[in-house]
Motif scaffolding. Structure first.
Motif, mmCIF file in Angstrom:
data_model
loop_
_atom_site.group_PDB
_atom_site.id
_atom_site.type_symbol
_atom_site.label_atom_id
_atom_site.label_comp_id
_atom_site.label_asym_id
_atom_site.label_seq_id
_atom_site.Cartn_x
_atom_site.Cartn_y
_atom_site.Cartn_z
ATOM 1 N N TYR A 66 35.575 43.785 40.889
ATOM 2 C CA TYR A 66 35.886 43.070 40.396
ATOM 3 C C TYR A 66 34.531 42.430 39.185
ATOM 4 O O TYR A 66 33.900 42.862 40.486
ATOM 5 N N LYS A 67 34.648 42.917 37.912
ATOM 6 C CA LYS A 67 32.962 41.991 37.733
ATOM 7 C C LYS A 67 32.862 42.049 36.457
ATOM 8 O O LYS A 67 34.719 42.107 35.603
ATOM 9 N N VAL A 68 32.905 40.340 36.118
ATOM 10 C CA VAL A 68 32.422 40.372 34.839
ATOM 11 C C VAL A 68 31.640 40.304 33.507
ATOM 12 O O VAL A 68 30.491 40.287 34.368
ATOM 13 N N HIS A 69 31.919 41.644 32.724
ATOM 14 C CA HIS A 69 30.903 42.023 32.195
ATOM 15 C C HIS A 69 29.917 40.134 31.584
ATOM 16 O O HIS A 69 30.612 39.906 30.506
ATOM 17 N N GLY A 70 28.768 40.836 31.115
ATOM 18 C CA GLY A 70 28.253 38.925 30.672
ATOM 19 C C GLY A 70 27.971 38.095 31.426
ATOM 20 O O GLY A 70 27.324 37.273 31.232
ATOM 21 N N ASN A 71 28.402 38.477 33.076
ATOM 22 C CA ASN A 71 27.801 37.597 33.707
ATOM 23 C C ASN A 71 27.730 38.670 35.324
ATOM 24 O O ASN A 71 26.590 37.819 35.944
ATOM 25 N N ASN A 78 32.548 43.112 42.772
ATOM 26 C CA ASN A 78 32.714 41.690 43.897
ATOM 27 C C ASN A 78 34.084 42.842 44.505
ATOM 28 O O ASN A 78 34.557 43.191 43.820
ATOM 29 N N TYR A 79 33.782 43.009 46.091
ATOM 30 C CA TYR A 79 35.189 43.271 46.569
ATOM 31 C C TYR A 79 35.820 42.221 46.908
ATOM 32 O O TYR A 79 35.282 41.517 47.544
ATOM 33 N N THR A 80 37.547 42.051 47.512
ATOM 34 C CA THR A 80 38.462 41.462 47.319
ATOM 35 C C THR A 80 39.360 42.364 48.163
ATOM 36 O O THR A 80 39.619 42.753 47.651
ATOM 37 N N GLY A 81 39.948 41.721 48.768
ATOM 38 C CA GLY A 81 41.679 41.909 48.966
ATOM 39 C C GLY A 81 43.096 40.526 48.528
ATOM 40 O O GLY A 81 43.669 40.814 48.912
ATOM 41 N N ASN A 82 42.395 39.925 48.052
ATOM 42 C CA ASN A 82 42.720 39.321 47.567
ATOM 43 C C ASN A 82 43.848 39.873 46.091
ATOM 44 O O ASN A 82 42.377 40.373 45.479
ATOM 45 N N GLY A 113 29.685 31.772 25.946
ATOM 46 C CA GLY A 113 29.473 33.553 25.744
ATOM 47 C C GLY A 113 31.379 34.099 25.774
ATOM 48 O O GLY A 113 31.890 33.798 25.425
ATOM 49 N N ASP A 114 30.080 35.275 26.042
ATOM 50 C CA ASP A 114 31.557 36.410 25.835
ATOM 51 C C ASP A 114 31.737 37.436 27.170
ATOM 52 O O ASP A 114 30.863 38.120 27.446
ATOM 53 N N TYR A 115 33.216 37.753 27.377
ATOM 54 C CA TYR A 115 32.777 38.736 28.997
ATOM 55 C C TYR A 115 33.699 39.433 28.939
ATOM 56 O O TYR A 115 35.175 39.408 27.584
ATOM 57 N N GLU A 116 33.774 39.978 29.729
ATOM 58 C CA GLU A 116 35.044 40.725 30.126
ATOM 59 C C GLU A 116 34.917 41.520 31.822
ATOM 60 O O GLU A 116 34.096 41.340 32.373
ATOM 61 N N PHE A 117 36.474 41.610 31.480
ATOM 62 C CA PHE A 117 37.028 40.688 32.434
ATOM 63 C C PHE A 117 37.618 42.311 33.704
ATOM 64 O O PHE A 117 38.242 42.145 32.673
ATOM 65 N N VAL A 118 36.536 42.929 34.340
ATOM 66 C CA VAL A 118 37.475 44.407 34.781
ATOM 67 C C VAL A 118 37.900 44.303 36.569
ATOM 68 O O VAL A 118 36.992 43.773 36.602
ATOM 69 N N VAL A 119 38.875 45.237 36.349
ATOM 70 C CA VAL A 119 39.475 45.618 38.381
ATOM 71 C C VAL A 119 39.746 46.317 38.639
ATOM 72 O O VAL A 119 40.356 47.427 37.322
ATOM 73 N N GLN A 120 39.428 47.361 39.064
ATOM 74 C CA GLN A 120 39.799 48.309 40.095
ATOM 75 C C GLN A 120 40.443 47.781 41.225
ATOM 76 O O GLN A 120 40.090 47.197 41.820
ATOM 77 N N SER A 151 40.843 54.346 35.879
ATOM 78 C CA SER A 151 41.468 53.673 34.840
ATOM 79 C C SER A 151 41.016 51.909 35.945
ATOM 80 O O SER A 151 41.611 51.462 36.579
ATOM 81 N N THR A 152 41.276 51.399 34.524
ATOM 82 C CA THR A 152 40.811 50.374 34.908
ATOM 83 C C THR A 152 41.649 48.921 33.993
ATOM 84 O O THR A 152 42.020 49.097 32.701
ATOM 85 N N ALA A 153 42.289 47.689 34.742
ATOM 86 C CA ALA A 153 42.444 46.748 34.337
ATOM 87 C C ALA A 153 41.512 45.379 33.353
ATOM 88 O O ALA A 153 40.574 45.256 33.940
ATOM 89 N N TYR A 154 41.685 45.357 31.828
ATOM 90 C CA TYR A 154 40.759 44.147 31.447
ATOM 91 C C TYR A 154 41.128 43.608 30.723
ATOM 92 O O TYR A 154 42.260 43.317 30.636
ATOM 93 N N LEU A 155 40.692 41.962 30.413
ATOM 94 C CA LEU A 155 40.667 40.644 30.195
ATOM 95 C C LEU A 155 39.576 40.337 28.921
ATOM 96 O O LEU A 155 38.513 40.125 30.221
ATOM 97 N N ARG A 156 39.610 40.971 27.680
ATOM 98 C CA ARG A 156 38.393 39.777 27.226
ATOM 99 C C ARG A 156 38.446 38.955 26.774
ATOM 100 O O ARG A 156 39.686 38.490 26.074
ATOM 101 N N PHE A 157 37.626 37.666 27.071
ATOM 102 C CA PHE A 157 37.798 36.371 26.710
ATOM 103 C C PHE A 157 36.060 35.994 25.812
ATOM 104 O O PHE A 157 35.399 36.719 26.670
ATOM 105 N N SER A 158 35.858 34.807 25.269
ATOM 106 C CA SER A 158 34.752 34.308 25.321
ATOM 107 C C SER A 158 35.401 32.776 25.357
ATOM 108 O O SER A 158 35.963 31.665 24.933
#
Length: 535
Positions: A325-330, A335-339, A350-357, A368-375
């Motif tokens: 995952y990574k957070v666009h804007g930060n 970042n890799y995880t098993g959680n 600021g404006d952020y977009e969380f994306v995960v694969q 494809s990615t799952a994402y969540l945009r938030f500010s």
């Protein structure tokens, strides 16, 4: 070019290049009972197929069964040039000549099971048995690689590479890569990517090793640094079943014996398939409260404890999925995880977009990615209208102050005024760092100094210390309030306002001495002037 297949109900299938199938029965050995086929061995010297089954062994040649041997069921067969055929089964080893078991250099009365045989270039014969790998010498077996504990387990199959590397499939210890030249071994198991440690068979094709188990198929290739690269195949890749019994490669095609029949595939064609697992955001929390995870969410400036949960659907890999995952804007890197969740203690405005694969069993990341945009919205004193009013008001105050009070060229006063203006309108007062998969927002006014330790930097604050993987030069570029920080040593950056005194070539910060490097000694008079000290 024919492929031979043995079945547990005693039938033998012969499949030609056009996939025509002819069936033969093992009832020639025991007409009353058709027993399971235990092994198949094509003898190129006599151009005949040896078949091992429950009651014994027999020969299949040109569709006929010219002779059979009762009571000697072969789990494995082997033959060296111009020598008799050797079989291994329930009763150890036996030697066959002209269709009969003879008393030769292989004892037919040894009471142990032999599951596989392998001829070495040295002329030695290796046996895979219940209690490990053995070498046949002077009509008796001797331990082989006895100092390697894993070689004492039950052996399922063996293969020898051109570089004399011996590949040994075990029933419980995984795969053993045994270097016969330096008498050393490397164990490859589920921790290295194998589908299972209970292996059934191996097949060596040039520099590629195929390994089968009851949990799927593995392909192993040695890299240039002699490190094995393991790739897995399962039902998610198109196999009819994960329960595999044997593997054979012929004419660039891989043949598999499964509990659901015979399977055949071309590896190059299989590699073009990149199955993607379903993935989605399942929960979003802020300030320890669940929030609706729509495509866009607005959060107040004082938001804390953000938590995002996600889930990939991989039924065959449940509990073993890997995510990035990574957070666009930060973030700029993955970042890799098993959680299945990540937490952010705090985020700046600021404006952020969380994306995960999610990664599938073949090691391929989902396209494809799952994402969540938030500010994170700013407080009112950081809105544009308040900032404009503040600028005009501050300019009026500054103008009045200069007109009335500042009529000299006092550089110290000017510097302090400029610093006050900078601190008043600089909105980047926080530093965001990653520590142990969590993000921390550090108030730069709380930082005392920053120290470099090889590829890490230690941020010392008035409350706690943070260790971040970075070089000091790269980290200096991330500091938002560069005016208040000064580099005094190749390993130290200090906060100007935290300097309490100067002792020789050392700065005193929070009662701790910070050395000033020789190449930075010219800063001492400047810092002393700021502190109004004489050096």
């Amino acid at each position: 070019d024919e492929v031979y297949v043995g079945y547990d109900h005693g039938l033998i299938a012969v499949i030609d290049t056009l996939f025509h199938v002819e069936l033969y029965s093992s009832n020639a050995v025991n007409p009353d009972t058709a027993s399971s086929i235990t092994s198949l061995f094509f003898d190129e010297q006599d151009n005949r197929l040896w078949v091992g089954c429950g009651p014994g062994s027999f020969v299949l040649q040109e569709g006929e069964i010219p002779f059979s041997i009762s009571k000697f069921s072969g789990y494995a067969f082997s033959r060296k040039l111009d020598e008799n055929l050797v079989g291994g089964g329930y009763s150890g080893l036996f030697e066959i000549s002209k269709g009969k078991v003879i008393r030769g250099k292989y004892d037919a009365t040894i009471g142990y099971r032999v599951y596989c045989l392998l001829n070495l270039p040295t002329g030695e014969l290796l046996l895979g048995a219940d209690d490990g790998v053995w070498k046949w010498t002077n009509n008796k077996r001797e331990p082989y690689g006895s100092h390697i504990p894993e070689l004492k387990s039950r052996i399922a199959d063996m293969a020898l590479a051109a570089n004399n590397t011996l590949w040994i499939a075990t029933r419980g210890e995984g795969l053993i890569m045994y270097n016969t030249a330096n008498d050393s071994a490397t164990v490859i198991n589920t921790e290295n990517g194998l589908n299972s440690d209970l292996l059934n068979a191996v097949y060596l094709e040039d520099e590629v090793l195929w390994v089968v188990s009851s949990h799927g198929l593995n392909r192993i290739v040695l890299s240039d640094d002699n490190e094995p690269k393991v790739q897995g195949y399962s039902v998610i890749d198109g196999l009819p079943s994960n329960e595999l019994y044997d593997v054979h490669v012929q004419n660039n095609a891989v043949w598999l014996a499964t509990n659901k029949g015979v399977a055949r595939f071309i590896p190059e064609q299989m590699d073009t398939i990149q199955p993607s697992l379903p993935l989605g955001i399942v929960k979003f929390e802020a300030n320890n409260k669940a929030m609706a995870h729509t495509s866009y969410v607005e959060l107040p400036y004082d938001v804390r404890n953000l938590k995002i949960e996600f889930q990939g659907l991989g039924y065959k890999e449940a509990g073993n999925l890997k995510y990035r995952y990574k957070v666009h804007g930060n973030d700029t890197a993955w970042n890799y995880t098993g959680n299945r969740s990540v937490e952010f203690p705090s985020l700046t405005v600021g404006d952020y977009e969380f994306v995960v694969q999610v990664q599938n069993s073949r090691g391929a990341w989902s396209k494809s990615t799952a994402y969540l945009r938030f500010s994170v919205l700013p407080p009112f004193w950081k809105t544009w209208w308040f900032i404009i009013l503040s600028i005009f008001g501050s300019c009026g105050v500054i103008y009045s102050f200069f007109k009335v009070r500042v009529l000299t060229y006092n550089r110290d006063v000017v510097r302090e005024i400029l610093l006050a203006i900078y601190n008043r309108f600089d909105t980047r007062r926080f530093l965001v760092v990653h520590v142990d998969y969590k993000m921390y927002k550090i108030d730069v006014n709380h930082i005392l100094w920053i120290k470099a330790e090889r590829n890490y930097v230690e941020i010392v604050t008035t409350k706690r210390n943070y260790v971040v993987r970075s070089t000091l030069t790269d980290f200096q570029e991330q500091i938002p309030d560069k005016f208040n920080f000064v580099k005094v040593h190749r390993s130290y950056i200090v906060h100007r306002k935290k300097i309490e005194g100067i002792d020789g070539t050392d700065l005193i910060v929070n009662l701790i001495r910070i050395p000033v490097g020789k190449s930075f000694s010219h800063l001492l008079p400047v810092l002393a002037a700021e502190l109004k000290l004489a050096i």
